[in-house]
Design an enzyme around this catalytic site. Structure first.
Site, PDB file in Angstrom:
ATOM      1  N   HIS A  30       0.933   3.720  -2.829  1.00 20.53           N
ATOM      2  CA  HIS A  30       0.928   5.776  -3.134  1.00 20.53           C
ATOM      3  C   HIS A  30       2.601   6.041  -3.714  1.00 20.53           C
ATOM      4  O   HIS A  30       2.034   7.243  -4.006  1.00 20.53           O
ATOM      5  CB  HIS A  30       1.120   6.191  -1.198  1.00 20.53           C
ATOM      6  N   HIS A  33       0.725  -0.701  -0.167  1.00 24.88           N
ATOM      7  CA  HIS A  33      -0.093  -0.181  -0.027  1.00 24.88           C
ATOM      8  C   HIS A  33       0.885   1.205  -0.083  1.00 24.88           C
ATOM      9  O   HIS A  33       0.815   2.293  -0.912  1.00 24.88           O
ATOM     10  CB  HIS A  33      -0.836  -0.150   1.540  1.00 24.88           C
ATOM     11  N   GLU A  34       1.485   1.544   1.082  1.00 18.28           N
ATOM     12  CA  GLU A  34       2.531   2.345   0.996  1.00 18.28           C
ATOM     13  C   GLU A  34       3.589   2.529   0.336  1.00 18.28           C
ATOM     14  O   GLU A  34       3.494   3.967  -0.983  1.00 18.28           O
ATOM     15  CB  GLU A  34       3.449   2.362   2.341  1.00 18.28           C
ATOM     16  N   GLU A  44      -6.358   6.549  -1.308  1.00 13.17           N
ATOM     17  CA  GLU A  44      -6.724   5.576  -0.392  1.00 13.17           C
ATOM     18  C   GLU A  44      -7.015   4.097  -0.805  1.00 13.17           C
ATOM     19  O   GLU A  44      -6.323   3.021  -0.933  1.00 13.17           O
ATOM     20  CB  GLU A  44      -6.759   5.877   1.337  1.00 13.17           C
TER      21      GLU A  44
END
EC number: 3.4.14.4
Length: 733
Positions: A455, A450-451, A508
């Site tokens: 992103h 995810h990070e 997100e």
């Protein structure tokens, strides 16, 4: 009885964030660096009280004075004579812990108000019998008069954060609505002023013309000497028939303490990157300059692999109803070398993994900017809440050209997501043991992807003011239409300013989808030492956790205003909708009746359908999200975010079931650091409401009373902005 969604239950989870082992492995200079940075963070964290609700500062001061004068155990003896039962006094301790933990009386995760779960007259009686009241009766009575009613009030517009009739906010004066926020954003963009460290106040001048004050956070006021960057901006502007007056000095006495401690931190910096980073932060908070904070962030990105990691400033925009203004936060943490080694291997694989994402290579940055990715044990996290992972800085221009850092907060993950089987809701019995076993490891994988690659992926197409583009207008094809792309960002436009209220959740959602998509890659799982049946179980639990989280997300939807109050949970609900629409038996969601005879629900995931049905569904949706990041995205996202009672799912009815069976989010008890001679000691507390209260009572030993006075004075100065009648510009309220 108060609706359970507006109180914190007596059995709410509380956990110590243990960082003792990591802290004691630091060298003396590193401990001093961590100490002074922590002090800067804690002082700045008080700003959040002023960013939350009009009554939050007074509530904090009232509680602070009670517990600085008497320990929770001592005050408990008075509680019995005041007529409180043990359960009522525990409810008060939980409320106080909640205020300290959330830095206000609204939940950091979900933005709903929480009130004391005991009768108001009993709490008043306890305060009147307290030692703090005996020592300063007039001051304590005055504090109660300021916040007692609002502390308990659940008037419709006070139940959640929001603009005007949709809720409460102190990022805007009480008379601002969405149209005011939109106009202000247009003005800020026209002058290339970032909204991150601002608040907006609307008044009428004597002639009846609308007048907006854009107030920057800084130590210095508008009348103090101004540097060359801010000089052209601190003045009055005429814009679309209104006056905009740009001022500064918001939160000045609190930011002064931040700056003092950053100055002390400099003497213990490990390298020139850290020294320069601190110098830029000092200038940023002193002058009110986001440009200086960006320079500090650039130095921070270049500071690779520090033993003590940190970040501080006006960072996340989740709680601004418009999605542009940053809440103050600051953290200090120590590297967990074992887990960081796994993330480092993930970073090494990042460029290859980016090629697997379902969009053309032209939609990625020209060069992948290899970031730091570390697992950290949190020493200090000041603000309204503590996340599990972070990808920062949030400045689009820096992320696109210079990079970012990723951190996973290891000691948060280890306690925040531990689950008891009897409290596991909405899962089949045969899934529960597997879920408990693999939820932690699967979430580590999801946070990492995810990070770093959620992103961290993607390119925003931008045309600068001089006409130059960061992409080839004659070569970049929209894969949906087969034609050249027709729209892009202009000059000072940013992701937040363009997508406003949808920006955070949309991003997100994109990052969560990337995590689901890439966790299917067996090479990724081998990095986390997962193979064979274990790897298959982690994939299953990661996907099952996501669809369950989508159902749990309904707690954070407000039907009365048709708004979502939490970006991540909205994103997970959207993903649930996508996977339900995929059909073919991938996800099943049923209304049931529990063993207690009350409404219940059951969500199941067919693990054999994840690859043939789930992966293509997420792939298609990721493409749609990515292609619409400049036009059409808000409409797409709004459709999947809609909560109705249409069949077969009947989500509005399911929301009632989710609220009936919800589990309160855990609160964390954090340590304090104290100077002893030329070294630093660590003081930890028990993982209880009383322990959390004690940690705050001892957090500001030298100047707690002065800080309380500053908070009340800052709150008083702006009270009229949330009164029923707003005074004209230039007149005193």
């Amino acid at each position: 009885m108060v609706d359970s969604q507006y109180v914190l239950p007596n059995d709410v989870g509380l956990a110590l964030l243990d960082c003792s082992e990591a802290f004691h492995l630091l060298l003396r200079g590193e401990r001093l660096y961590a100490h002074y940075l922590s002090r800067a963070c804690w002082y700045g964290g008080l700003v959040v009280l002023l960013q939350t609700s009009p009554e939050a500062p007074a509530i904090y001061v009232l509680l602070s004075r009670l517990f600085r004068t008497q320990d929770p155990d001592q005050l408990g003896e008075f509680a019995h004579s005041a007529g409180l039962t043990d359960q009522e006094y525990q409810a008060f301790l939980v409320y106080a812990a909640g205020v300290f933990s959330n830095m206000g009386n609204y939940k950091s995760f979900g933005d709903t108000k929480f009130v004391p779960n005991l009768p108001k007259d009993k709490l008043r009686q306890l305060i009147w019998q307290s030692q703090a009241f005996q020592e300063r009766p007039e001051e304590m009575e005055s504090l109660w008069d300021r916040c007692g009613e609002l502390m308990f009030s659940l008037d419709p517009h006070q139940r959640q954060l929001g603009l005007r009739e949709k809720g409460t906010t102190t990022y805007f004066s009480g008379n601002c609505c969405l149209e005011d926020a939109q106009l202000a954003q247009k003005f800020l963009d026209s002058q290339n002023i970032s909204a991150y460290n601002t608040r907006l106040f609307k008044e009428k001048d004597k002639a009846g013309q609308t007048c907006y004050e854009v107030r920057l956070a800084s130590v210095l006021g508008t009348d103090a000497p101004v540097d060359h960057e801010l000089a052209p901006k601190l003045r009055c502007f005429e814009f679309e028939g209104c006056t905009f007056r740009v001022t500064r000095g918001d939160y000045a006495p609190l930011l002064e303490r931040v700056v003092e401690n950053l100055q002390l931190t400099k003497a213990h910096a490990a390298n020139t990157n850290q020294e320069q980073m601190l110098e830029h932060y000092i200038r940023s908070f002193t002058q009110g300059s986001i440009a200086a904070h960006k320079e500090g962030s650039r130095c921070w990105i270049r500071d690779k692999g520090p033993i003590v990691e940190s970040y501080i400033g006006f960072i996340e925009s989740y709680r601004d109803p418009y999605g542009s203004r940053g809440e103050f936060e600051g953290f200090v943490a120590v590297v967990n070398k074992a887990m960081s080694a796994k993330f480092a291997r993930l970073v090494e694989s990042a460029e290859q993994l980016l090629l697997e994402l379902p969009w053309p290579r032209t939609f990625e940055k020209d060069t992948f900017l290899t970031p730091d990715f570390t697992s950290l044990d949190v020493l200090t996290f000041a603000g309204s809440g503590i996340p599990a992972g972070i990808n920062i800085p949030n400045y689009d221009d820096i992320r696109q050209t210079e990079g970012f850092k990723n951190v996973s907060l290891g000691n948060v993950l280890s306690v925040a997501y531990a689950t008891q089987k009897d409290k596991l809701t909405f899962l089949a019995e045969e899934d529960k043991d597997l879920y408990i076993k693999w939820k932690g490891p699967s979430f580590e994988v999801q946070v990492g992807l995810h990070e770093l690659l959620g992103h961290g992926s993607g390119k925003l197409f931008v045309q600068e003011e001089k006409g130059t583009c960061n992409f080839d207008r004659e070569a970049v094809i929209n894969p949906e239409t087969g034609e050249l792309i027709q729209s892009w960002y202009q000059g000072s436009e940013t992701w937040d300013s363009k997508f406003s209220t949808s920006a955070s959740s949309y991003e997100e959602c994109r990052a969560e989808c990337v995590g689901l998509y890439l966790c299917l890659n067996k090479d990724v799982l081998r990095i986390f030492e997962l193979e064979g049946e274990d790897a298959e179980d982690v994939i299953y639990i990661n996907w099952l956790n996501m669809v369950r989280a989508g159902l749990l997300g309904l707690e954070f939807y407000t039907p009365e205003t048709s708004t979502w109050r939490q970006a991540h949970m909205q994103a997970r609900f959207v993903i649930l909708r996508v996977l339900l629409e995929a059909g073919e038996g991938l996800v099943s969601l049923q209304h049931t009746t529990g063993a207690d005879g009350k409404p219940d629900a059951l969500i199941t995931l067919n693990r054999n359908k994840i690859l043939p049905v789930g992966k293509p569904a997420i792939e298609r949706f990721l493409r749609r999200l990515r292609r619409r990041m400049w036009r059409g995205g808000r409409a797409l996202y709004g459709r999947f975010s809609a909560v109705t009672d249409e069949g077969p799912e009947r989500f509005l009815s399911l929301r009632d079931t989710v609220l009936l069976r919800k589990e309160a989010r855990k609160m964390f008890v954090q340590a304090n650091t104290h100077l002893e001679g030329e070294d630093v000691t660590l003081v930890q507390y028990e993982g209880t409401a009383a322990g959390l209260i004690r940690s705050f009572s001892e957090r500001f030993p030298e100047d707690a009373e002065l800080l309380e006075r500053h908070l009340l004075e800052l709150s008083d100065a702006d009270t009229h902005f949330w009164a029923s009648q707003v005074q004209p510009c230039g007149q005193k309220s």
